[in-house]
Design an enzyme around this catalytic site. Sequence first.
Site, PDB file in Angstrom:
ATOM      1  N   ARG A 101      -3.409   3.081   8.564  1.00 18.48           N
ATOM      2  CA  ARG A 101      -3.710   1.892   7.760  1.00 18.48           C
ATOM      3  C   ARG A 101      -2.535   0.932   7.763  1.00 18.48           C
ATOM      4  NH1 ARG A 101      -4.768   4.545   2.009  1.00 18.48           N
ATOM      5  NH2 ARG A 101      -5.979   2.635   1.708  1.00 18.48           N
TER       6      ARG A 101
ATOM      7  N   GLY B 129      -8.202  -7.061   3.975  1.00 21.87           N
ATOM      8  CA  GLY B 129      -8.975  -7.007   5.209  1.00 21.87           C
ATOM      9  C   GLY B 129      -8.407  -7.808   6.366  1.00 21.87           C
TER      10      GLY B 129
ATOM     11  N   LYS C   6       0.833  -1.191   0.000  1.00 20.80           N
ATOM     12  CA  LYS C   6       0.000   0.000   0.000  1.00 20.80           C
ATOM     13  C   LYS C   6       0.876   1.253   0.000  1.00 20.80           C
ATOM     14  CE  LYS C   6      -3.737  -0.609   2.396  1.00 20.80           C
ATOM     15  NZ  LYS C   6      -4.331  -0.885   3.725  1.00 20.80           N
TER      16      LYS C   6
ATOM     17  N   HIS D  41     -15.531  -8.789   0.413  1.00 27.05           N
ATOM     18  CA  HIS D  41     -14.503  -9.688   0.934  1.00 27.05           C
ATOM     19  C   HIS D  41     -14.664 -11.090   0.366  1.00 27.05           C
ATOM     20  CE1 HIS D  41     -12.848 -12.505   3.932  1.00 27.05           C
ATOM     21  NE2 HIS D  41     -11.862 -11.624   3.978  1.00 27.05           N
TER      22      HIS D  41
ATOM     23  N   SER E 161      15.318 -41.463 -11.858  1.00 29.65           N
ATOM     24  CA  SER E 161      14.089 -40.705 -11.635  1.00 29.65           C
ATOM     25  C   SER E 161      13.890 -40.603 -10.129  1.00 29.65           C
ATOM     26  CB  SER E 161      12.908 -41.412 -12.289  1.00 29.65           C
ATOM     27  OG  SER E 161      11.726 -40.713 -11.990  1.00 29.65           O
TER      28      SER E 161
ATOM     29  N   MET F  14      -5.749  -7.140   8.211  1.00 26.44           N
ATOM     30  CA  MET F  14      -5.287  -6.310   9.307  1.00 26.44           C
ATOM     31  C   MET F  14      -6.149  -5.062   9.361  1.00 26.44           C
ATOM     32  SD  MET F  14      -1.263  -6.994   9.014  1.00 26.44           S
ATOM     33  CE  MET F  14      -1.283  -6.356   7.379  1.00 26.44           C
TER      34      MET F  14
ATOM     35  N   TYR G  11      13.324 -33.666 -16.941  1.00 21.88           N
ATOM     36  CA  TYR G  11      11.866 -33.584 -16.981  1.00 21.88           C
ATOM     37  C   TYR G  11      11.264 -33.704 -15.597  1.00 21.88           C
ATOM     38  CZ  TYR G  11      11.790 -38.663 -16.342  1.00 21.88           C
ATOM     39  OH  TYR G  11      11.950 -39.907 -15.817  1.00 21.88           O
TER      40      TYR G  11
ATOM     41  N   CYS H 297       9.424 -38.167 -10.458  1.00 29.58           N
ATOM     42  CA  CYS H 297       8.083 -38.704 -10.687  1.00 29.58           C
ATOM     43  C   CYS H 297       7.248 -38.726  -9.413  1.00 29.58           C
ATOM     44  CB  CYS H 297       8.166 -40.090 -11.299  1.00 29.58           C
ATOM     45  SG  CYS H 297       8.975 -41.287 -10.245  1.00 29.58           S
TER      46      CYS H 297
ATOM     47  N   ARG I 131      -3.295  -1.445  -6.471  1.00 29.93           N
ATOM     48  CA  ARG I 131      -2.413  -2.602  -6.460  1.00 29.93           C
ATOM     49  C   ARG I 131      -2.798  -3.460  -7.640  1.00 29.93           C
ATOM     50  NH1 ARG I 131      -5.649  -4.782  -1.264  1.00 29.93           N
ATOM     51  NH2 ARG I 131      -7.575  -5.038  -2.401  1.00 29.93           N
TER      52      ARG I 131
HETATM   53  P1  ADP Z   1      -7.654  -2.497   3.569  1.00 32.33           P
HETATM   54  O1  ADP Z   1      -6.239  -2.872   3.570  1.00 32.33           O
HETATM   55  O2  ADP Z   1      -8.512  -3.374   4.339  1.00 32.33           O
HETATM   56  O3  ADP Z   1      -8.159  -2.184   2.174  1.00 32.33           O
HETATM   57  P2  ADP Z   1      -7.385   0.365   3.899  1.00 32.33           P
HETATM   58  O4  ADP Z   1      -6.209   0.822   4.674  1.00 32.33           O
HETATM   59  O5  ADP Z   1      -7.296   0.449   2.438  1.00 32.33           O
HETATM   60  O6  ADP Z   1      -7.729  -1.113   4.369  1.00 32.33           O
HETATM   61  O7  ADP Z   1      -8.608   1.187   4.426  1.00 32.33           O
HETATM   62  C1  ADP Z   1      -9.909   0.825   4.197  1.00 32.33           C
HETATM   63  C2  ADP Z   1     -10.695   1.952   3.603  1.00 32.33           C
HETATM   64  O8  ADP Z   1     -10.591   3.106   4.370  1.00 32.33           O
HETATM   65  C3  ADP Z   1     -10.203   2.353   2.246  1.00 32.33           C
HETATM   66  O9  ADP Z   1     -10.836   1.642   1.243  1.00 32.33           O
HETATM   67  C4  ADP Z   1     -10.592   3.785   2.139  1.00 32.33           C
HETATM   68  O10 ADP Z   1     -11.845   3.901   1.505  1.00 32.33           O
HETATM   69  C5  ADP Z   1     -10.685   4.241   3.558  1.00 32.33           C
HETATM   70  N1  ADP Z   1      -9.579   5.161   3.808  1.00 32.33           N
HETATM   71  C6  ADP Z   1      -8.320   4.868   4.149  1.00 32.33           C
HETATM   72  N2  ADP Z   1      -7.566   5.974   4.249  1.00 32.33           N
HETATM   73  C7  ADP Z   1      -8.384   7.016   3.960  1.00 32.33           C
HETATM   74  C8  ADP Z   1      -8.204   8.422   3.866  1.00 32.33           C
HETATM   75  N3  ADP Z   1      -7.008   8.978   4.099  1.00 32.33           N
HETATM   76  N4  ADP Z   1      -9.248   9.163   3.531  1.00 32.33           N
HETATM   77  C9  ADP Z   1     -10.452   8.604   3.302  1.00 32.33           C
HETATM   78  N5  ADP Z   1     -10.694   7.293   3.365  1.00 32.33           N
HETATM   79  C10 ADP Z   1      -9.669   6.495   3.689  1.00 32.33           C
HETATM   80 MG    MG Z   2      -7.776  -0.955   0.983  1.00 33.38          MG
END
Ligand code: ADP
Ligand code: MG
Length: 905
Positions: free
Chosen positions: A97, A106, A27, A469, A795, A108, A882, A862, A347
């Site tokens: 985050r 999701g 991220k 999710h 083999s 963490m 192989y 094998c 990503r």
């Molecule tokens: P995950 O790894 O579970 O996707 P994120 O860190 O991306 O978690 O956060 C989840 C959500 O929180 C993001 O999809 C985003 O919409 C919201 N978010 C995170 N940072 C910000 C920010 N600086 N401003 C507004 N929304 C945010």
């Molecule tokens: Mg996210």
Amino acid sequence: MPKKYVYYFGVGKAEGKADMKSLLGGKGANLAEMTNIKLPVPPGFTITTEVCNYYYANKKKYPKELNKQVETALKQVEKDMGCNFGDYKDPLLLSVRSGARASMPGMMDTVLNLGLNDKAVEGLILKTGNDRFVYDSYRRFVQMYGDVVMDLKPKDKNQIDPFEEIIEHKKKNRNITDDIDFTSEDLKELVFEFKAAIKKETGKNFPDDPMEQIWGAIGAVFRSWMNDRAIVYRKLNNIPVEWGTAVNIQAMVFGNLGDTSGTGVAFTRNPSNGENEFYGEYLMNAQGEDVVAGIRTPLPISELKKAKPKIYKQLDQVRKNLEHHYKDMLDVEFTIQEEKLYMLQCRVGKRTGYASVKIAVDMVKEKLINEKEAVRRVEPEQLNQLLRPIFSTKEKEEAVRDGRLLAKGLNAGPGAACGKVYFNSYDSVNAKARGEKVILVRIETSPEDIRGMNAAEGILTSRGGMTSHAALVARQMGKVCVAGCGTLDIDYLLKTVQVKGKPHLIKEGDFISIDGSTGEVIVGKLQAKPSEILQVLIDKTLKPKDSKPYSYYSIFMKWVDKFRRLKIRTNADQPDQCENAVAFGAEGIGLCRTEHMFFGGDRIDAVREMILAYKEEGRRKALDKILPYQRKDFVGIFKVMAGLPVTIRTLDPPLHEFLPHTEIEIRKLAKMIGTTVDEISYKLHSLQEFNPMLGHRGCRLAISFPEITEMQTRAIFEAAVIVQKEGIKVEPEIMIPLISGEKEFIEQEKIIRRVAAEVMKEKKMKIKYKVGTMIEIPRAALVAGKIAEHAEFFSFGTNDLTQMTFGLSRDDSGSFLPNYIDKEIIERDPFESIDKEGVGMLMEFAVRKGREVKKDLKIGICGEHGGEPDSVEFCNELGLDYVSCSPFRVPVARLAAARAQLKKN
Ligand code: ADP
Ligand code: MG
Ligand code: MG
């Protein structure tokens, strides 16, 4: 200079970039990259993964330089944003985050709107004039912080989230169903009630001090690296614990500021079928995780184009820039604050196997990437998905006509699955352990459900969209998934699911069928049929030109074959299996197990007669009966393989596997061979072994009873003559199992060469053949040099080699090996993926010693490992000729071999 632990990004310039994922997490690295390519990213900074490792190595303390570096970075964010953190009048709010190197959707935790307290709320209301927005943000903050940092969570699987409980209660009181209908007064009360609940349950006060809040959240992100679901996820995905997570701290932008604000997630192409179209979902007047959590059902991006063309245009431009820059399909998260777009994440997007192949091929056509890169883009396991079953249209139509179509949801994870309904992770895992096929049915899934999803054939949810999710994780696991099936009424307590207006009441343990390609949910069992690729290749019921998936598959596999060095063979011992394998691209048979041929029809009787005979003469008589069967089998195989090499292993398993076990069988056998039940029982007793796996098996049998090898050799060569007479080339390679040194080999080889010569002389025909051996006992690997003086090929039988190197019975290890993996005493099940350090060392040694003696010694593998991508890569490194795997793994092995070779160059 002090070590750098904090990397800044903001206003068109960042200290990090995309290839710094190991330090900044995925991220953080991509936030930096997007900043650098001038996309609108709210400013912020990343605390490195090194801090996470430091934290765990030092009793949860931070490096002393960190405090200062965070302060400096925070000052810079304040400068860029023009407001201050902790200011009561115009407070800067932050998100905290997590972000590991590999994406862990999701797994963490995230905290939004950090920096709010009762005083700052007043200031923010004055500034924005929007008290609903302010209290909405505040209650979200207290809820997330209370959960993530202060640990107020459901305690077991049946309990609802304590915050959700309070929200539900308030909705009932206020007689509303949607969060959006809460007034600011309601939200204010929620904040109060949340805080009270936190105090009551945890005994702690909710912190007002923004600095205390920020450090609390940073600590929680680091701790979340070691929470249960993160640990499970890492195991399932082979992510090492040493990678650690980074922490991203970023200025908030607000999607909940009213009708010109919103938030969404999107893919730059369709992740399900690979179509080149913008694909995703959004919600207006919403924040953060609302879209993914499935609390409100989001709208498709195509709606945004109509509803808010101005915003859509910004987004579509970003989509183009991103694909052009990254040259891949991306998954993005964005927020719109009063008509202005902000990018919050990007990503490389997860996709189904088919989408993966299609996007790779399309991007080559679009000249974004080249063929080599296309091959690198598709994971070997993803190819497997393309081969997965679908429901027969006819049967499904019938089911629909019978009124068995229960509902329709989103086609989130393609493929067809049928199984028994279970409603939670725990029950699903147990059902799977009992050998049942499971469909996990949930209102929505959360990272807690990972184990259950893994155990299930398919996943069905009533809430959440294509990027929920459930959908995301299912696609990644390659599971069938129907998501967001809104008409389902799921009751966790009663363990039932039903649909209003439909007669069906489905209870736990009932069968349902789900079609992840169309989104249909059908009551009862439905027969699945092979994928289009199998219909073309195996069943030949579909013409290549009539199948789009096949055409993509075949273009892609041509590239794959261009880049690999390893040959791919198959383990097969029946003509139809061989035929499948050849259709999948096998270039020979690496292991033909002759003992499977001993079981068909009444052959087993003759085999038993042979085993029970006291004298050679009796054995020969019985073997003479088996010979024609074996010969016939070999004729079938040689014909299908048409000149490709066929490695045939002489008899291998412990004899007791062939013996009769029940009273009835014994009586029948006694009658057939004209002896008494007592006689047989006595003989059976004398054949019993304490440890059959280390007992009278493999070449040891043939050393005791050379006439078995004689018969098998005769069958092979007589078959070869028959087939060669028809003008089909034959290339048998006879392989002796379970030798521990060269003497056993020499003794067996003599017999084979003698009988081969006899048959060739009798039939007046020459057959080209080789005699080689398996290397599957550690000692054989150690004396490989001596063996190579005689054997024409090796083999590796890595199943036995693993078993004997570890001193670990593969039949008994199930009771304790999982515990070893849990405790990380060993990293991966060595029967699944080659243990490079130990078993691999023996292999490397045997290859080296063998080739010192014979430069061109042909060497293959094998064992089951031959179809496992990491093991294939290892075999490529060792310079094997192989790998051999089961027919359906052949495409996977081809791709793994190509990728391994590309990695080397
Ligand atoms: P995950 O790894 O579970 O996707 P994120 O860190 O991306 O978690 O956060 C989840 C959500 O929180 C993001 O999809 C985003 O919409 C919201 N978010 C995170 N940072 C910000 C920010 N600086 N401003 C507004 N929304 C945010
Ligand atoms: Mg996210
Ligand atoms: Mg073996």
